[in-house]
Design an enzyme around this catalytic site. Structure first.
Site, PDB file in Angstrom:
ATOM      1  N   HIS A  25       3.610 -10.025  -0.011  1.00 29.64           N
ATOM      2  CA  HIS A  25       2.242  -9.541  -0.179  1.00 29.64           C
ATOM      3  C   HIS A  25       1.820  -8.771   1.060  1.00 29.64           C
ATOM      4  O   HIS A  25       2.153  -9.147   2.187  1.00 29.64           O
ATOM      5  CB  HIS A  25       1.269 -10.707  -0.416  1.00 29.64           C
ATOM      6  CG  HIS A  25       1.552 -11.475  -1.678  1.00 29.64           C
ATOM      7  ND1 HIS A  25       2.553 -12.425  -1.757  1.00 29.64           N
ATOM      8  CD2 HIS A  25       0.972 -11.428  -2.898  1.00 29.64           C
ATOM      9  CE1 HIS A  25       2.580 -12.931  -2.987  1.00 29.64           C
ATOM     10  NE2 HIS A  25       1.616 -12.346  -3.699  1.00 29.64           N
ATOM     11  N   ASP A  27       2.763  -7.094  -3.056  1.00 29.51           N
ATOM     12  CA  ASP A  27       1.664  -7.166  -4.017  1.00 29.51           C
ATOM     13  C   ASP A  27       0.301  -7.136  -3.319  1.00 29.51           C
ATOM     14  O   ASP A  27       0.177  -7.494  -2.145  1.00 29.51           O
ATOM     15  CB  ASP A  27       1.751  -8.462  -4.834  1.00 29.51           C
ATOM     16  CG  ASP A  27       2.947  -8.475  -5.765  1.00 29.51           C
ATOM     17  OD1 ASP A  27       3.747  -7.515  -5.712  1.00 29.51           O
ATOM     18  OD2 ASP A  27       3.094  -9.448  -6.527  1.00 29.51           O
TER      19      ASP A  27
END
Length: 755
Positions: free
Chosen positions: A291, A139
């Site tokens: 992430h 992400d």
């Protein structure tokens, strides 16, 4: 190229003189312009016919550039807003705690469902990954530092992944986005500005998703059917407000991808902890959340390398989310219109980011230069004050006059009936022991200036009347009729103190000194505008002149009070009519001619400052435009020997042209920072600058023996007066660039010293 071709100056050909000179209280006559070099004063008083001179009219001030300035401000504000929106500063959203959820069958069903949700139909549906299959998802990227490292690790292990990318970062990193797709990975929609979709209205949700699709179309020519809301986790953590956002995403046609295993790598718990959190149990398939942006992702990169090694030992397959589910690719071709709009959005986003970065650097550099300049000039002013108290100049002690020299004071006057009497009386009522004559040159006034000066009947005063030719022509008239070699020029709205003339001519005992600048003070300082100008004169003008005196590069001997050596003026051909700032032009020419120009702080002159913003604007517009003309005219001084060109012209260009042109950036960036961020740092910086200015102002007022109580208006000066001054510079530069010939900007006299 002549300076007037670029800056629109008026160069008048010198006509033949036809003049009449009279002592005070005699009949009034007229006088046309004088030739340069200065002629000898005529003998006799007969009136000769004067040829009429055609004068060029100044063109109207340019107005169209204000539209361009307004457009520039709008574009600047738009760039800042776009960049602020892209970094989630404008319309900032963060995850907020949700209220307690009411029991709901649908919510319970979602919490027990798989991580991939299909909410496009009437009934929710979900899917889980098959055994021995993982979908690594990342992400918040793409990030120019960490995403390439992750791609290298994935390529090393032959793994594919799904990147839930932020639209603003897609637009900012187009090549990296295309690399993700080219290497067989998948991209999902993670909103444009990383907004908490559970905390925004539905129109904002649709905008966030749509902008990301546009950015993806412009960069890669495709759309995506996958989406993941920021601040989400596993289905078990879905709240009621988040469910409403998920339904809205479903209505937009997205498959919503949550996660089975949230590694919480954003907290940087350590590589081992990230690996343990990402390993599926019992051979089950899993969607794993990590992430690739938002901070230091070094632990994530190391964890992915170790995780893929362990998964390979356990016979796991690491692939994209849709491939793991046996679905067609999430990528679909984008239409031509979306590609065009997306390309524009990507360019605008990168332009806004670059502009904001550049403005931040400019703001920092401008602030540093301003502080350094202030500190440097304060030090020079301190040195100058010490030397002045010791009776020393920069190159040693000036010799004393063997006897007080005879002095001629020239007063050019145009419609000065409100103050001419006070000016003339202050010049006559002096304690100067030497011979003194006062020449009032009435430059075609339409009021009673000449009659008032003529009616005073004061000894040593002569009044000369001429057709209107401008202040330089009036000064040249006075120079032609002056009886003495030491000349003082005084504006018709200025009064001297009794000791001023003596102080002013003392430095001219040094034969190397060609001119002396006096200390100009604002006499009408009761109103707010007057107080602002009083502070500016003391801090901005007189403090600077002390520094310029030491540096040997005085740019201006003010028209209100200046003493000159006649031989120096004759060498230069008198006062030039090439610019609207004849005092600056003359001073620059004198510096280039090798003459020293010094500052005498004890020679005090009290002048009448403009009393309204309109009057102030006209005065400063003429000053600034004339200074630009003078700088252009003397631009070759930069390559000449001597300190003037290298020190003075560079200083004027940087601090009186470039930085004022950039001053709007300071205000806009300050407003932007207050609007989108924490206002306390902005207020602290502003207060710090005001404090530094107040300290320097206190010292400057102390040097000039003025009351420090005047500084109470300094903070207010930042909100009106400062903006007016930089708008004057913008107007002047636009006028110069457009080649418009500026008209003389007259101001109304109030008669401050009439009593």
């Amino acid at each position: 190229m002549r300076p007037q071709d670029v800056l629109g100056t008026q160069v008048w050909p010198p006509p033949n003189p036809a003049e009449t000179v009279r002592p005070a209280a005699s009949a009034t006559t007229t006088l046309t312009d004088l030739t340069v070099p200065l002629p000898e004063p005529p003998s006799g008083g007969e009136k000769q016919p004067a040829p009429r001179r055609r004068r060029r009219r100044g063109q109207a001030d340019p107005r169209g550039h204000w539209f361009l300035v307004a457009v520039g401000v709008v574009l600047m504000a738009g760039a800042l807003l776009l960049n602020g929106y892209a970094v989630n500063a404008v319309g900032e959203t963060h995850a907020v705690p949700s209220p307690a959820d009411r029991p709901s069958a649908e919510l319970d069903q979602i919490r027990r469902s798989g991580p991939v949700l299909n909410l496009t139909g009437d009934k929710p549906d979900s899917a889980r990954l098959p055994a021995r299959t993982v979908a690594l998802t990342f992400d918040d990227g793409p990030d120019p530092r960490w995403t390439p490292q992750l791609l290298d690790v994935l390529a090393k292990h032959g793994a594919k992944a799904t990147f839930f990318a932020v639209g603003a970062r897609i637009a900012k990193n187009p090549e990296l986005t295309r690399r993700i797709i080219a290497e067989g990975h998948e991209i999902g929609n993670h909103t444009y500005a990383h907004a908490d979709l559970a905390a925004v209205p539905e129109w904002r949700l649709r905008l966030e998703l749509s902008l990301t699709q546009k950015a993806l179309a412009g960069v890669a020519g495709m759309h995506t059917r996958l989406a993941r809301p920021p601040y989400s986790s596993s289905p078990a953590a879905v709240t009621g407000t988040q469910l409403r956002a998920l339904h809205a995403m479903g209505r937009e046609g997205y498959l919503v991808a949550l996660t089975d295993l949230d590694t919480k790598d954003w907290a940087r718990p350590g590589t081992e902890q990230i690996v343990r959190a990402a390993l599926p149990r019992g051979g089950r398939g899993a969607v794993i959340m990590m992430h690739d942006s938002g901070g230091d992702r070094g632990q994530t990169v190391a964890a992915v390398d170790r995780l893929l090694t362990q998964l390979a030992r356990q016979k796991y397959r690491a692939t994209t989310l849709t491939s793991a589910l046996g679905m067609p690719s999430a990528h679909t071709p984008a239409g031509d219109l979306d590609r065009f709009v997306g390309t524009g959005l990507s360019l605008a986003q990168r332009g806004a980011t670059g502009f904001t970065t550049a403005m931040s650097w400019i703001l920092a550099v401008a602030g540093a230069l301003t502080l350094l300049r202030l500190l440097f000039f304060l030090i020079l002013a301190w040195v100058h004050a010490r030397r002045a108290r010791g009776g020393k100049r920069r190159v040693g002690r000036a010799p004393a006059w063997p006897a007080p020299p005879a002095v001629t004071v020239i007063v050019p006057a145009y419609n000065e009936e409100a103050g001419i009497e006070a000016t003339v009386r202050s010049l006559v009522n002096t304690d100067y022991p030497g011979a003194l004559e006062v020449i009032v040159v009435d430059d075609g006034s339409s009021d009673g200036t000449a009659a008032i000066a003529d009616s005073l009947g004061l000894p040593g005063v002569r009044v000369i009347c001429q057709e209107n030719g401008g202040k330089p022509a009036a000064l040249n008239t006075g120079l032609a009729h002056a009886s003495h070699d030491i000349l003082i020029m005084v504006d018709g709205d200025t009064v001297f103190e009794p000791a001023t003339i003596g102080h002013l001519v003392r430095p001219l005992a040094d034969p190397a000194v060609g001119a002396v600048s006096g200390n100009t003070k604002v006499g009408n300082r009761r109103g707010m505008i007057g107080r602002w100008q009083h502070i500016e004169y003391v801090i901005g003008f007189n403090l600077d002149r002390r520094a310029f005196d030491l540096l040997g590069c005085m740019p201006t001997v003010p028209g209100a009070i200046g003493a000159f050596r006649r031989s120096a003026l004759q060498e230069l051909g008198g006062v030039s009519v090439d610019t609207l700032a004849e005092d600056t032009d003359l001073t620059m020419a004198m510096c280039r001619g090798g003459w020293r120009v010094v500052y005498e702080e004890n020679a005090l002159a009290w002048t009448e400052a403009p009393t309204s913003l309109g009057q102030l604007w006209r005065q400063r517009y003429r000053w600034c435009y004339g200074t630009l003309q003078a700088m252009w005219k003397h631009r070759r001084a930069v390559v000449e020997p001597g300190p003037f060109g290298r020190r003075c012209l560079g200083y004027l260009m940087l601090f009186q042209v470039v930085l004022p042109l950039l001053a709007p950036v300071v205000d806009i960036m300050a407003i932007y920072s207050v609007a989108v961020g924490d206002p306390l740092p902005v207020v602290a910086v502003w207060a710090g600058f005001v404090l530094v200015q107040a300290l320097s102002g206190w010292y400057a007022l102390r040097l000039d023996r003025e009351r420090a109580s005047a500084l109470w208006v300094l903070p207010l000066q930042q909100f009106v007066y400062r903006q007016l001054m930089y708008l004057v510079v913008i107007q002047s530069v636009a006028t110069a660039v457009l080649g418009v010939r500026l008209r003389w900007q007259t101001i109304r006299r109030e008669g401050t010293f009439a009593a």
